[in-house]
Design an enzyme around this catalytic site. Structure first.
Site, mmCIF file in Angstrom:
data_model
loop_
_atom_site.group_PDB
_atom_site.id
_atom_site.type_symbol
_atom_site.label_atom_id
_atom_site.label_comp_id
_atom_site.label_asym_id
_atom_site.label_seq_id
_atom_site.Cartn_x
_atom_site.Cartn_y
_atom_site.Cartn_z
ATOM 1 N N MET A 1 42.522 41.330 42.127
ATOM 2 C CA MET A 1 43.565 40.373 41.767
ATOM 3 C C MET A 1 44.031 39.605 43.006
ATOM 4 O O MET A 1 43.288 38.810 43.546
ATOM 5 C CB MET A 1 44.734 41.104 41.096
ATOM 6 N N CYS A 2 45.233 39.894 43.459
ATOM 7 C CA CYS A 2 45.880 39.212 44.588
ATOM 8 C C CYS A 2 46.246 37.772 44.217
ATOM 9 O O CYS A 2 45.633 37.150 43.359
ATOM 10 C CB CYS A 2 45.032 39.206 45.851
ATOM 11 N N GLY A 3 47.251 37.263 44.871
ATOM 12 C CA GLY A 3 47.693 35.900 44.644
ATOM 13 C C GLY A 3 47.894 35.177 45.959
ATOM 14 O O GLY A 3 48.423 35.752 46.915
ATOM 15 N N ARG A 32 50.064 39.364 40.200
ATOM 16 C CA ARG A 32 48.705 39.394 40.732
ATOM 17 C C ARG A 32 48.588 40.359 41.914
ATOM 18 O O ARG A 32 47.472 40.689 42.325
ATOM 19 C CB ARG A 32 48.263 37.997 41.173
ATOM 20 N N THR A 146 50.279 37.717 47.898
ATOM 21 C CA THR A 146 50.734 38.935 47.237
ATOM 22 C C THR A 146 49.513 39.811 47.031
ATOM 23 O O THR A 146 48.476 39.334 46.566
ATOM 24 C CB THR A 146 51.397 38.636 45.885
#
Length: 295
Positions: A1-3, A32, A146
């Site tokens: 994920m990660c943002g 995320r 994030t």
């Protein structure tokens, strides 16, 4: 994920609002990556080099640090403490000596340069932003991240952005399959990553290419040949920021540009509240294509 989020301001009148705008963008990406967050702010260049440092015990580590470092360097060092981080303003040419001193005190360096300050910690983006008063920060551009940890522990050092060069940092959404091989190669070249995070490997790779004489665009293009995996990289520099996606481009990404700014988000909702977004040119960055903006 990660943002990932990024904002490059063309309009100087918006610079006092940079931290506020980036904070809203970052918080929107919370689901995320809720385990940690970080942001790099490029503020007004004060003419002197500075180092952003971090300690798990800031009350002890930062007490009298500016005076002790001033004595060690033989010149005045300024210090601004913000929660677990501190920004040290150094005499010109003293950064190597300062790094040795800080390492001896067990204090971690987050990043260095003339314009860049990096703040990152474990916790929800909203909590991290509040701890560092990110909404009050001004500047010309910044990037944020994030994190949802997949390949290394949830720690401060594992959070993004990663900085491996002066006024240079990188955030990443995705995963690299050959990061251990690349880690060994970079270590032999003198660019050893300090954490197990594959993103730091990418940051070290770019620094190594720059040291070899490549331009930033060439270094970013090199990631497409030498780094295997799926990724979106957003890179901050003293004068701007760049974006590159892998040839498959399976990780989501969207950009928007107006006369006032260029913005990046892992999803459009990160951009939805920016001023003038309704009239922006909005597009998905092409695979294997380097984008870069400078002031």
């Amino acid at each position: 994920m990660c943002g990932i989020v990024g904002l490059f301001l063309k309009n100087q009148e918006l610079q006092p609002k940079l931290g506020d705008l980036l904070t809203d963008m970052l918080i929107t990406m919370t689901d995320r990556g809720p385990d940690s967050a970080g942001i790099a702010i490029y503020g007004n260049d004060g003419g002197k080099p500075k180092i952003t440092v971090q300690s798990d015990d800031p009350e002890t580590a930062f007490r009298g640090l500016d005076a002790a470092l001033s004595d060690a360097l033989g010149d005045t060092v300024g210090m601004r403490v913000i929660d677990t981080h501190a920004v040290l303003t150094l005499p010109e040419g003293t950064e190597p000596e300062a790094r040795v001193f800080l390492a001896g005190k067990g204090i971690r360096v987050m990043g260095s340069g003339h314009a860049m300050e990096i703040f990152k910690e474990v916790g929800l983006p909203e909590q991290v932003a509040a701890r560092f008063h990110l909404r009050q920060m001004a500047g010309s551009h910044g990037i944020g991240h994030t994190r949802m940890a997949t390949e290394s522990a949830v720690t401060t050092l594992g959070a993004h952005p990663f900085s491996t060069g002066a006024d240079q940092c990188l955030v990443h959404n995705g995963s690299l399959s050959n990061h251990n091989q690349m880690r060994r190669e970079l270590t032999q070249k003198g660019f050893a990553p300090e954490t197990q995070n594959d993103t730091e490997v990418a940051a070290c790779y770019i620094s190594s290419r720059l040291a070899e004489g490549a331009s930033l665009s060439e270094a970013l293009e090199g990631t497409l040949q030498d780094l295997d995996g799926f990724f979106t990289f957003v890179v901050g520099t003293r004068n701007g920021f760049g974006v590159v996606r892998d040839p498959v481009a399976c990780k989501p990404a969207v950009m928007a540009e107006t006369e006032d700014y260029v913005a990046f988000g892992s999803e459009y909702r990160a951009l939805a509240n920016l001023p003038g977004i309704e009239s922006a040119r909005v597009w998905e960055p092409e695979p294997a294509t380097v984008y870069f903006w400078e002031r």
